[in-house]
Design a protein around this motif. Structure first.
Motif, PDB file in Angstrom:
ATOM      1  N   GLN A  96       8.905  -4.015  12.060  1.00 22.34           N
ATOM      2  CA  GLN A  96       8.491  -4.885  13.155  1.00 22.34           C
ATOM      3  C   GLN A  96       6.989  -4.736  13.422  1.00 22.34           C
ATOM      4  O   GLN A  96       6.277  -5.735  13.596  1.00 22.34           O
ATOM      5  N   GLN A  97       6.480  -3.499  13.421  1.00 18.63           N
ATOM      6  CA  GLN A  97       5.054  -3.278  13.646  1.00 18.63           C
ATOM      7  C   GLN A  97       4.214  -3.763  12.454  1.00 18.63           C
ATOM      8  O   GLN A  97       3.096  -4.270  12.632  1.00 18.63           O
ATOM      9  N   TYR A  98       4.767  -3.657  11.272  1.00 19.70           N
ATOM     10  CA  TYR A  98       4.046  -4.115  10.078  1.00 19.70           C
ATOM     11  C   TYR A  98       3.877  -5.633  10.087  1.00 19.70           C
ATOM     12  O   TYR A  98       2.827  -6.170   9.717  1.00 19.70           O
ATOM     13  N   GLN A  99       4.944  -6.330  10.504  1.00 22.18           N
ATOM     14  CA  GLN A  99       4.846  -7.782  10.622  1.00 22.18           C
ATOM     15  C   GLN A  99       3.841  -8.173  11.703  1.00 22.18           C
ATOM     16  O   GLN A  99       3.074  -9.133  11.546  1.00 22.18           O
ATOM     17  N   MET A 114      -0.763   2.343  10.956  1.00 22.43           N
ATOM     18  CA  MET A 114      -0.326   2.186   9.572  1.00 22.43           C
ATOM     19  C   MET A 114      -0.897   3.296   8.680  1.00 22.43           C
ATOM     20  O   MET A 114      -0.224   3.786   7.769  1.00 22.43           O
ATOM     21  N   ALA A 115      -2.146   3.686   8.926  1.00 20.10           N
ATOM     22  CA  ALA A 115      -2.744   4.749   8.117  1.00 20.10           C
ATOM     23  C   ALA A 115      -2.083   6.101   8.367  1.00 20.10           C
ATOM     24  O   ALA A 115      -1.952   6.916   7.446  1.00 20.10           O
ATOM     25  N   GLN A 116      -1.609   6.326   9.600  1.00 19.02           N
ATOM     26  CA  GLN A 116      -0.964   7.596   9.920  1.00 19.02           C
ATOM     27  C   GLN A 116       0.406   7.730   9.272  1.00 19.02           C
ATOM     28  O   GLN A 116       0.812   8.822   8.865  1.00 19.02           O
ATOM     29  N   VAL A 117       1.170   6.633   9.149  1.00 17.00           N
ATOM     30  CA  VAL A 117       2.541   6.691   8.623  1.00 17.00           C
ATOM     31  C   VAL A 117       2.616   6.148   7.204  1.00 17.00           C
ATOM     32  O   VAL A 117       3.704   5.850   6.706  1.00 17.00           O
ATOM     33  N   GLU A 145       6.433   0.004   1.044  1.00 12.00           N
ATOM     34  CA  GLU A 145       6.093  -1.075   1.967  1.00 12.00           C
ATOM     35  C   GLU A 145       4.582  -1.193   2.169  1.00 12.00           C
ATOM     36  O   GLU A 145       4.062  -2.296   2.357  1.00 12.00           O
ATOM     37  N   LEU A 146       3.885  -0.067   2.136  1.00 14.11           N
ATOM     38  CA  LEU A 146       2.443  -0.072   2.382  1.00 14.11           C
ATOM     39  C   LEU A 146       1.639   0.107   1.094  1.00 14.11           C
ATOM     40  O   LEU A 146       0.534   0.648   1.099  1.00 14.11           O
ATOM     41  N   THR A 187      -1.531 -10.268  13.250  1.00 14.32           N
ATOM     42  CA  THR A 187      -2.809  -9.990  13.934  1.00 14.32           C
ATOM     43  C   THR A 187      -3.982 -10.091  12.974  1.00 14.32           C
ATOM     44  O   THR A 187      -5.068 -10.560  13.341  1.00 14.32           O
ATOM     45  N   LEU A 188      -3.766  -9.671  11.721  1.00 14.42           N
ATOM     46  CA  LEU A 188      -4.833  -9.723  10.721  1.00 14.42           C
ATOM     47  C   LEU A 188      -5.212 -11.168  10.393  1.00 14.42           C
ATOM     48  O   LEU A 188      -6.399 -11.496  10.225  1.00 14.42           O
ATOM     49  N   GLU A 189      -4.210 -12.038  10.282  1.00  8.26           N
ATOM     50  CA  GLU A 189      -4.502 -13.445  10.001  1.00  8.26           C
ATOM     51  C   GLU A 189      -5.282 -14.090  11.141  1.00  8.26           C
ATOM     52  O   GLU A 189      -6.208 -14.875  10.917  1.00  8.26           O
ATOM     53  N   VAL A 190      -4.931 -13.736  12.370  1.00  4.28           N
ATOM     54  CA  VAL A 190      -5.653 -14.297  13.519  1.00  4.28           C
ATOM     55  C   VAL A 190      -7.076 -13.738  13.579  1.00  4.28           C
ATOM     56  O   VAL A 190      -8.029 -14.462  13.918  1.00  4.28           O
ATOM     57  N   PHE A 191      -7.237 -12.468  13.227  1.00  2.00           N
ATOM     58  CA  PHE A 191      -8.563 -11.838  13.294  1.00  2.00           C
ATOM     59  C   PHE A 191      -9.533 -12.449  12.297  1.00  2.00           C
ATOM     60  O   PHE A 191     -10.734 -12.582  12.578  1.00  2.00           O
ATOM     61  N   GLN A 192      -9.066 -12.817  11.106  1.00  2.00           N
ATOM     62  CA  GLN A 192      -9.947 -13.370  10.088  1.00  2.00           C
ATOM     63  C   GLN A 192     -10.531 -14.722  10.488  1.00  2.00           C
ATOM     64  O   GLN A 192     -11.514 -15.170   9.884  1.00  2.00           O
ATOM     65  N   LEU A 193      -9.955 -15.360  11.490  1.00  2.00           N
ATOM     66  CA  LEU A 193     -10.528 -16.612  11.982  1.00  2.00           C
ATOM     67  C   LEU A 193     -11.818 -16.363  12.764  1.00  2.00           C
ATOM     68  O   LEU A 193     -12.700 -17.226  12.792  1.00  2.00           O
TER      69      LEU A 193
END
Length: 704
Positions: free
Chosen positions: A33-36, A63-66, A73-74, A41-47
């Motif tokens: 759920q957090q990965y999705q 994500m870097a911690q886990v 998956e990562l 969020t990444l797609e919105v940020f690139q705008l």
């Protein structure tokens, strides 16, 4: 009605992160759920990549911690961050860029990212206009490369990074080029990249169009002498023994003194560890690793002639060129005529310029090239119109140049400079005498007969110097002493074994005794044969004595060389043997070949003293009584007061515990207590003084 939050994990990322690290399988759905959420969020940020985004920062670090818990998956997560940095590295917000770099370093520490990919990205990021980020990346790059080469040298990785740094030095961005040079220099100092390829990459920085890159590269080749830097603290560092202080701190009572000593020992241990991690300073070994020193010196000299840099930069360039010429024995004849124009007493940093001229001198330079330099030095410095300090510095500079190129000075110039040995100022006198002492051991034939001193065994063994002639010897000079010691030991053994039987011991005569006997026989024969020609003998006797002395000296020298060669070939020399040979060579300088003994030579005037680099203190060495500060003056005063009687009033009492008189007590009283008595004395008239004197005399008469 209050709403109850039964599941707060989607909003509390630190708690979810802790739970995933404990049990990753149970919280797989929450992670997805957090990965999705991260992808969206990444797609919105690139705008709008130039805007700050706190949610993205939190998700990236989560994500870097886990990442090690869900490697499948990562799998593409590191590459996503790298692509984002490469695409928007110059427009990203400073906080987001720093956070992404920290996340990538975290992935690199977990071995989820190749070191080459990350380091190349960080080198590109050095172009960013963010000073804190550049310093952070520089520290990480140095630490990462050091850790990669900690166990063994990773040659493949080092070659790739060095090639990449070579391209970075030619980058149009001045910040990136300067940071690349600083990284390579720091890695060399930390003994990580101390090979010839690194040095020759830094060589290209000396010809960079960016001033900061050029200055940093020149400073690298100049290096620093750590012994001079820490010379002031050397005495204080040796006073405390680390083992004793550590043991005393454990066993003895805790005091402030022991606590201070313990802190001092810790600092010493840290300094020693730091020295071990640095490259071994073999006389500024970076200059020895240059592939084309002649080409580098010519390019630097052409650069200094055509450019209009500051005077400080010119000095650094001249210093590097002089070191290249001296260490590699290069030929750059225009350098001496160029530096000759700066040889004026009023010139700024003139002592350093004299140092450069001495460093650029060596035996292979033709004497005709350096002779004009010495004449200019003598005309501008060693004249009585200048101060004594200027004259002494000029004589010291001549001495340092002649030490490295003894054929460069003419006989007339040397004899003129030698006349300053009787100069009224001590600094000039001592500088001239040191020059005379140098040529006594190098070329004594240039000196006047009275300046050559009494001949010794060492001066007789001096061979004539010629340009281009090498004095290579196939034996160890002075090794004949070992042969004489072996003979003496055999004689002692034979005498001890045969003394009981009262037998004679055959002792071999030394060469000097045999020569003395042969001289006596020759003299007797000559006297018998030439009785009738007394007048002829008187005219030619002096010539015969001179020829005979020369003949015997040459025979002695040839005999010593043969014995030394015999010892060198027939036996393996140990450390003790070399110590004996060194002592014998020193004694040769002390023992005279004529009657009497020559005084011992000073340590600083022994033979040749050819260091690779010239010390500035040798040229600025002026024999003068320096002014001491107040602390040293008080120290000498207290040392002089030790063991002597105190000045002032001496107490004449036999028993020191008995009471003192009022007169003695009055000396320690406050002035306000005896003020009225002092004033009374001053105001007494002549008549009162007569009366008091009469009363005193009467009193003395009654006491008798």
């Amino acid at each position: 009605m209050v709403r109850k939050h039964n599941n707060q994990l989607p909003e509390n990322l630190p708690q979810l992160q802790n739970l995933i690290k404990r049990d990753s399988a149970s919280y797989h759905e929450e992670f997805l759920q957090q990965y999705q959420h991260f992808q969206n969020t990444l797609e919105v940020f690139q705008l709008a990549p130039d805007q700050p985004n706190k949610t993205l920062d939190e998700l990236v670090m989560f994500m870097a911690q886990v990442a090690q818990c869900y490697p499948k998956e990562l799998e593409k997560f590191p590459q996503q961050l790298i692509d984002l940095m490469q695409k928007h590295n110059t427009v990203l917000d400073n906080s987001i860029r720093m956070n992404l770099c920290k996340a990538l370093i975290l992935l690199r520490n977990k071995n989820l990212l190749a070191p080459t990919d990350l380091l190349e990205l960080f080198f590109h990021l050095l172009r960013c206009q963010d000073k804190s980020l550049r310093q952070f990346l520089e520290t990480h790059i140095i630490t990462d490369i050091k850790n990669l080469n900690k166990k063994h040298k990773n040659a493949k990785l080092n070659t790739t990074l060095q090639n990449f740094m070579f391209t970075m030095l030619k980058d149009t961005n001045a910040r990136a080029a300067k940071m690349s040079v600083d990284i390579m220099i720091e890695l060399y100092k930390k003994n990580v990249w101390n090979d010839a390829k690194t040095v020759n990459v830094i060589v290209t920085g000396c010809f960079s169009n960016v001033m900061k890159v050029m200055v940093a590269s020149l400073k690298f080749f100049l290096g620093k002498d750590e012994n001079e830097k820490d010379s002031d603290n050397s005495d204080s560092d040796e006073e405390v023994d680390p083992k004793e202080v550590m043991m005393a701190n454990k066993v003895n009572k805790k005091t402030r003194k022991r606590a201070k000593d313990l802190e001092k020992v810790k600092k010493l241990a840290a300094k020693a560890y730091k020295k071990k991690s640095q490259a071994v300073p073999f006389n500024f070994s970076a200059i020895h690793l240059i592939h084309d020193p002649q080409g580098m010196a010519e390019k630097l000299f052409k650069q200094i002639e055509s450019s209009n840099h500051r005077f400080e930069v010119k000095l650094m360039t001249l210093d590097v060129i002089s070191r290249l010429i001296g260490l590699h024995q290069l030929f750059l004849f225009n350098y001496y005529s160029y530096i000759q124009r700066f040889m004026q007493p009023h010139q700024r940093e003139v002592t350093r310029i004299l140092q450069f001229s001495a460093q650029a001198s060596h035996e292979l330079v033709p004497p005709d090239v350096i002779e004009p330099l010495l004449k200019t030095l003598a005309n501008n410095f060693i004249t009585e119109r200048n101060s004594s300090d200027v004259m002494a510095i000029g004589l010291n500079a001549v001495k340092e140049i002649c030490t490295r190129c003894p054929l460069s000075i003419s006989e007339d110039l040397l004899r003129d400079l030698a006349q300053y040995k009787t100069y009224k100022d001590r600094s000039v006198m001592m500088a001239a005498r040191s020059l005379i002492q140098l040529f006594r051991n190098l070329r004594p034939e240039l000196l006047h007969k009275k300046d050559r001193g009494r001949p010794t065994e060492a001066t007789e063994e001096i061979e004539k110097l010629d340009y281009g002639r090498t004095q290579a010897k196939d034996y160890v000079p002075g090794a004949e002493v070992l042969l004489d010691e072996d003979k003496n030991e055999d004689i002692e053994i034979n005498s001890e074994s045969e003394s009981d039987d009262e037998q004679w011991v055959d002792v071999q005569h030394s060469d000097n005794d045999m020569e003395a006997e042969s001289d006596e026989e020759l003299s007797e024969e000559e006297e018998e044969d030439n009785d009738d020609a007394a007048t002829t003998i008187q005219n030619t006797s002096s010539n015969r004595k001179v020829l005979k002395a020369k003949r015997t000296k040459t025979e002695i020298l040839q005999n010593k060389k043969a014995q030394a060669k015999q010892v060198t070939v027939e036996r393996l020399l140990t450390d003790e043997d070399f110590k004996r040979i060194d002592m014998a060579n020193v004694q040769k300088q002390m023992h005279s070949t004529t009657k009497g003994l020559k005084r011992k030579l000073e340590e600083n005037t022994k033979a040749k003293n050819k260091d690779d680099l010239v010390k500035l203190s040798d040229i600025e060495n002026i024999y003068k009584k320096r002014k001491h500060d107040k602390l040293t003056r008080m120290q000498t005063v207290k040392e002089g007061q030790e063991g002597r009687e105190k000045f002032g009033y001496k107490d004449g009492r036999v028993n020191i515990h008995c009471s003192k008189t009022n007169r003695e007590k009055r000396k320690k009283k406050n002035f306000q207590m005896i003020k009225h008595k002092v004033q009374g004395k001053v105001k007494r008239s002549f008549k009162d003084k007569q009366i008091s004197l009469r009363n005193h005399l009467v009193k003395l008469k009654k006491m008798k």
